[in-house]
Design an enzyme around this catalytic site. Structure first.
Site, PDB file in Angstrom:
ATOM      1  N   CYS A  98      -7.418  -0.980   1.343  1.00 32.11           N
ATOM      2  CA  CYS A  98      -6.378  -1.529   2.216  1.00 32.11           C
ATOM      3  C   CYS A  98      -6.999  -1.745   3.593  1.00 32.11           C
ATOM      4  O   CYS A  98      -7.603  -0.841   4.162  1.00 32.11           O
ATOM      5  CB  CYS A  98      -5.224  -0.535   2.302  1.00 32.11           C
ATOM      6  SG  CYS A  98      -3.999  -0.976   3.553  1.00 32.11           S
ATOM      7  N   CYS A 144       0.848  -1.189   0.000  1.00 29.17           N
ATOM      8  CA  CYS A 144       0.000   0.000   0.000  1.00 29.17           C
ATOM      9  C   CYS A 144       0.886   1.243   0.000  1.00 29.17           C
ATOM     10  O   CYS A 144       1.796   1.359   0.811  1.00 29.17           O
ATOM     11  CB  CYS A 144      -0.883  -0.010   1.246  1.00 29.17           C
ATOM     12  SG  CYS A 144      -1.867   1.487   1.453  1.00 29.17           S
ATOM     13  N   CYS A 174      -8.802  -5.118  -9.881  1.00 26.60           N
ATOM     14  CA  CYS A 174      -8.386  -4.066 -10.787  1.00 26.60           C
ATOM     15  C   CYS A 174      -7.889  -2.911  -9.926  1.00 26.60           C
ATOM     16  O   CYS A 174      -8.677  -2.183  -9.341  1.00 26.60           O
ATOM     17  CB  CYS A 174      -9.603  -3.664 -11.623  1.00 26.60           C
ATOM     18  SG  CYS A 174      -9.266  -2.439 -12.870  1.00 26.60           S
ATOM     19  N   CYS A 189       0.293   3.249   3.496  1.00 24.37           N
ATOM     20  CA  CYS A 189       0.728   2.771   4.814  1.00 24.37           C
ATOM     21  C   CYS A 189       1.800   1.701   4.755  1.00 24.37           C
ATOM     22  O   CYS A 189       2.364   1.337   5.786  1.00 24.37           O
ATOM     23  CB  CYS A 189      -0.465   2.255   5.618  1.00 24.37           C
ATOM     24  SG  CYS A 189      -1.046   0.622   5.092  1.00 24.37           S
ATOM     25  N   CYS A 249      -5.173   0.646   6.452  1.00 26.34           N
ATOM     26  CA  CYS A 249      -5.364   2.091   6.572  1.00 26.34           C
ATOM     27  C   CYS A 249      -6.662   2.588   5.921  1.00 26.34           C
ATOM     28  O   CYS A 249      -6.997   3.756   6.026  1.00 26.34           O
ATOM     29  CB  CYS A 249      -4.161   2.841   6.008  1.00 26.34           C
ATOM     30  SG  CYS A 249      -4.051   2.799   4.211  1.00 26.34           S
TER      31      CYS A 249
HETATM   32 ZN   LIG Z   1      -2.773   1.005   3.495  1.00 23.51          ZN
END
Ligand SMILES: [Zn+2]
Length: 144
Positions: free
Chosen positions: A104, A55, A129, A58, A107
């Protein structure tokens, strides 16, 4: 355009001001405002490099190159997340269609959408996607 407010508390939680300071305007627009980058321009659309996609907001690990496949849809596509709990799913009824948003799980940042039953012939018949700008590729260390 704005993200749904959920009651969920994330392991990584920051104020809008903090996210704005940490992310580039383009990253902020996708990750924190559920934007979508234009197709075929993302830096990882056709990337074959082996490694783990984390990510960009984060640093949590989200996808691995092992499940990345050529969907020719213009965005990086995966048939499965790294682990079941690395992402979360939220029903998205914006744009007049019912889609499943992928965020995610650490976060709460927007990653993209997941589609099912498109016949890509992958083990899960799912297509995650994902916006390139939502992720950072950590290339696998060369074991020699
Ligand atoms: Zn994240």
């Amino acid at each position: 355009m704005s993200m749904d407010q959920t009651d969920r508390t994330y392991a990584v939680s920051k104020t809008d001001e903090e996210w704005r300071a940490e992310l580039s305007p383009a990253e902020y627009q996708v990750l924190r405002q559920a934007g979508t980058e234009r197709p075929y321009v993302g830096e990882y659309t056709d990337t074959k490099t082996e490694g783990v996609y984390a990510c960009r907001a984060c640093g949590a690990e989200l996808f691995t190159s092992e499940t990345k496949f050529d969907s020719h849809c213009g965005w990086p596509s995966f048939y499965s997340p790294l682990a079941g709990d690395s992402v979360e799913y939220i029903e998205d009824v914006s744009m007049g269609m019912k889609r499943v948003e992928v965020r995610c799980a650490t976060c709460g940042s927007h990653l993209g959408h997941v589609f099912e039953g498109e016949g890509y012939g992958t083990p899960t018949d799912q297509r995650f996607c994902i916006n390139s700008i939502s992720m950072t590729l950590r290339p696998q260390a060369d074991a020699g």
